[in-house]
Design a protein around this motif. Structure first.
Motif, PDB file in Angstrom:
ATOM      1  N   PRO A 129      26.936  36.769  17.901  1.00  0.00           N
ATOM      2  CA  PRO A 129      26.045  35.877  17.139  1.00  0.00           C
ATOM      3  C   PRO A 129      24.833  36.304  18.323  1.00  0.00           C
ATOM      4  O   PRO A 129      25.251  36.973  19.015  1.00  0.00           O
ATOM      5  N   GLY A 130      23.692  36.473  17.712  1.00  0.00           N
ATOM      6  CA  GLY A 130      22.142  36.742  18.482  1.00  0.00           C
ATOM      7  C   GLY A 130      21.599  35.978  19.708  1.00  0.00           C
ATOM      8  O   GLY A 130      21.263  36.867  20.542  1.00  0.00           O
ATOM      9  N   LYS A 131      22.359  34.594  20.130  1.00  0.00           N
ATOM     10  CA  LYS A 131      22.141  33.653  20.917  1.00  0.00           C
ATOM     11  C   LYS A 131      22.676  34.488  21.907  1.00  0.00           C
ATOM     12  O   LYS A 131      22.555  34.150  23.118  1.00  0.00           O
ATOM     13  N   LEU A 132      24.258  34.464  21.333  1.00  0.00           N
ATOM     14  CA  LEU A 132      25.098  35.088  22.874  1.00  0.00           C
ATOM     15  C   LEU A 132      24.432  36.440  22.849  1.00  0.00           C
ATOM     16  O   LEU A 132      24.430  37.133  24.508  1.00  0.00           O
ATOM     17  N   LEU A 133      23.727  37.247  22.174  1.00  0.00           N
ATOM     18  CA  LEU A 133      22.800  38.784  22.711  1.00  0.00           C
ATOM     19  C   LEU A 133      21.891  38.190  23.666  1.00  0.00           C
ATOM     20  O   LEU A 133      22.186  38.501  25.011  1.00  0.00           O
ATOM     21  N   TRP A 134      20.758  37.625  23.289  1.00  0.00           N
ATOM     22  CA  TRP A 134      19.869  36.949  24.133  1.00  0.00           C
ATOM     23  C   TRP A 134      20.581  36.687  25.668  1.00  0.00           C
ATOM     24  O   TRP A 134      19.876  36.710  26.758  1.00  0.00           O
ATOM     25  N   SER A 135      21.443  35.527  25.610  1.00  0.00           N
ATOM     26  CA  SER A 135      22.022  35.151  26.854  1.00  0.00           C
ATOM     27  C   SER A 135      22.811  36.396  27.780  1.00  0.00           C
ATOM     28  O   SER A 135      22.466  36.453  28.912  1.00  0.00           O
ATOM     29  N   LEU A 136      23.198  37.614  27.390  1.00  0.00           N
ATOM     30  CA  LEU A 136      23.530  38.198  27.876  1.00  0.00           C
ATOM     31  C   LEU A 136      22.385  38.724  28.486  1.00  0.00           C
ATOM     32  O   LEU A 136      22.202  39.277  29.618  1.00  0.00           O
ATOM     33  N   LEU A 137      21.308  38.746  27.699  1.00  0.00           N
ATOM     34  CA  LEU A 137      20.649  40.026  27.819  1.00  0.00           C
ATOM     35  C   LEU A 137      19.907  39.905  29.067  1.00  0.00           C
ATOM     36  O   LEU A 137      19.617  40.518  30.197  1.00  0.00           O
ATOM     37  N   VAL A 138      20.123  38.826  29.086  1.00  0.00           N
ATOM     38  CA  VAL A 138      19.046  37.705  30.714  1.00  0.00           C
ATOM     39  C   VAL A 138      19.383  37.571  31.638  1.00  0.00           C
ATOM     40  O   VAL A 138      18.922  38.202  32.860  1.00  0.00           O
ATOM     41  N   MET A 139      20.757  37.210  31.042  1.00  0.00           N
ATOM     42  CA  MET A 139      21.675  37.519  32.646  1.00  0.00           C
ATOM     43  C   MET A 139      22.008  38.869  33.095  1.00  0.00           C
ATOM     44  O   MET A 139      22.045  38.741  34.231  1.00  0.00           O
ATOM     45  N   LEU A 140      22.391  39.932  31.809  1.00  0.00           N
ATOM     46  CA  LEU A 140      22.242  41.563  33.000  1.00  0.00           C
ATOM     47  C   LEU A 140      20.850  41.596  33.337  1.00  0.00           C
ATOM     48  O   LEU A 140      20.802  42.501  34.934  1.00  0.00           O
ATOM     49  N   ALA A 141      19.802  41.402  32.781  1.00  0.00           N
ATOM     50  CA  ALA A 141      18.494  41.965  33.076  1.00  0.00           C
ATOM     51  C   ALA A 141      17.749  40.709  34.154  1.00  0.00           C
ATOM     52  O   ALA A 141      16.693  41.957  34.880  1.00  0.00           O
ATOM     53  N   GLY A 142      18.732  39.672  34.299  1.00  0.00           N
ATOM     54  CA  GLY A 142      17.587  38.769  35.040  1.00  0.00           C
ATOM     55  C   GLY A 142      17.016  38.851  36.817  1.00  0.00           C
ATOM     56  O   GLY A 142      16.130  39.389  37.584  1.00  0.00           O
ATOM     57  N   TRP A 143      18.043  39.707  37.218  1.00  0.00           N
ATOM     58  CA  TRP A 143      18.399  40.425  38.922  1.00  0.00           C
ATOM     59  C   TRP A 143      17.795  41.192  39.287  1.00  0.00           C
ATOM     60  O   TRP A 143      16.845  41.765  40.093  1.00  0.00           O
ATOM     61  N   PRO A 144      17.888  42.548  38.045  1.00  0.00           N
ATOM     62  CA  PRO A 144      17.153  43.693  38.302  1.00  0.00           C
ATOM     63  C   PRO A 144      15.467  43.773  37.760  1.00  0.00           C
ATOM     64  O   PRO A 144      13.742  43.999  38.775  1.00  0.00           O
ATOM     65  N   VAL A 145      15.291  43.040  37.486  1.00  0.00           N
ATOM     66  CA  VAL A 145      13.961  42.612  36.573  1.00  0.00           C
ATOM     67  C   VAL A 145      13.355  41.410  37.625  1.00  0.00           C
ATOM     68  O   VAL A 145      12.048  42.470  38.192  1.00  0.00           O
ATOM     69  N   ALA A 146      13.801  40.492  38.206  1.00  0.00           N
ATOM     70  CA  ALA A 146      13.032  40.454  39.727  1.00  0.00           C
ATOM     71  C   ALA A 146      13.107  40.753  40.852  1.00  0.00           C
ATOM     72  O   ALA A 146      11.824  41.196  41.317  1.00  0.00           O
ATOM     73  N   LEU A 147      13.753  42.098  40.527  1.00  0.00           N
ATOM     74  CA  LEU A 147      13.952  42.416  42.374  1.00  0.00           C
ATOM     75  C   LEU A 147      12.844  43.413  41.830  1.00  0.00           C
ATOM     76  O   LEU A 147      11.838  43.425  43.011  1.00  0.00           O
ATOM     77  N   ALA A 148      12.637  44.070  40.459  1.00  0.00           N
ATOM     78  CA  ALA A 148      11.620  45.376  40.424  1.00  0.00           C
ATOM     79  C   ALA A 148      10.196  43.898  40.788  1.00  0.00           C
ATOM     80  O   ALA A 148       9.657  45.003  40.570  1.00  0.00           O
ATOM     81  N   ILE A 149       9.657  42.897  40.518  1.00  0.00           N
ATOM     82  CA  ILE A 149       8.255  42.268  40.442  1.00  0.00           C
ATOM     83  C   ILE A 149       8.345  42.394  41.747  1.00  0.00           C
ATOM     84  O   ILE A 149       7.047  42.389  42.071  1.00  0.00           O
ATOM     85  N   VAL A 150       9.291  41.494  42.651  1.00  0.00           N
ATOM     86  CA  VAL A 150       8.980  41.694  43.847  1.00  0.00           C
ATOM     87  C   VAL A 150       8.307  42.975  44.512  1.00  0.00           C
ATOM     88  O   VAL A 150       7.650  43.029  45.084  1.00  0.00           O
TER      89      VAL A 150
END
Length: 202
Positions: A129-150
């Motif tokens: 399901p798409g909702k699960l994919l979006w949840s996984l995408l946010v979970m997996l990309a959240g940490w590196p994206v936050a570090l990249a912004i900082v």
């Protein structure tokens, strides 16, 4: 009559003059990334080993499952590589090594992006399901994206581009302890919410 000399009012202390660690807290971040990267690496290798044994013991029952096997191997390989890059980036924030700390972080960002895309693509091919994919995408990309912004700010440019980051006196253990307390409380609250939800369903 002479007026008594008055002392000037104290000036506010700027961030540059405050008693801050010389590394800006990067050593604590390096400790956490090194620890979590090592844990994820062991988990990925263990999962891959168990999966390989399961495939070997399945014998002839895997006929026609070539695509699924390739997807599983791709996910496991990408997880192992990302975990290694995660740990290597943390180690580079703590110790000297090839390149600069920024190059180690950029390598982690690239491999984390590849890992995220591989997992999302693998699950999307299995009609997840798409909702699960979006949840996984946010979970997996959240940490590196936050570090990249900082780390994109000018504050860290001079620190991350030098061969060795100056270490604080406590080697970052104080900052790591604070973060671990925050993560521990977060896990405790999450576990409490899960336990309440489970009890309500009984």
């Amino acid at each position: 009559m002479f007026e008594a000399p008055t002392t000037p009012p104290p000036q506010p202390v700027g961030l540059a003059d405050a008693n801050l660690p010389v590394d800006g807290g990067l050593s604590g971040l390096g400790l956490l990334m090194s620890l979590t990267g090592a844990i994820f690496f062991v988990m990925a290798v263990g999962t891959g080993t168990l999966m390989m044994f399961s495939l070997m013991l399945s014998g002839g029952s895997l006929r026609g499952a070539g695509t699924e096997i390739l997807l599983i191997l791709a996910v496991i390989t990408a997880s192992i590589v990302r975990s290694w890059a995660h740990r290597a980036a943390g180690q580079r924030l703590l110790y000297d090594g090839p390149g600069t700390p920024r190059s180690a972080m950029r390598r982690y960002f690239v491999l984390a992006g590849v890992h995220t895309l591989v997992i999302v693509a693998a699950l999307a091919s299995q009609s997840v399901p798409g909702k699960l994919l979006w949840s996984l995408l946010v979970m997996l990309a959240g940490w590196p994206v936050a570090l990249a912004i900082v780390f994109a700010g000018a504050r860290w440019k001079a620190v991350l581009d030098q061969p060795v980051i100056p270490q604080a006196e406590d080697r970052g253990f104080e900052g790591a302890a604070i973060l671990m307390v925050v993560f521990g409380l977060t896990g405790l609250l999450f576990g409490g919410v899960m336990a309440i939800g489970t009890l309500e369903q009984i």
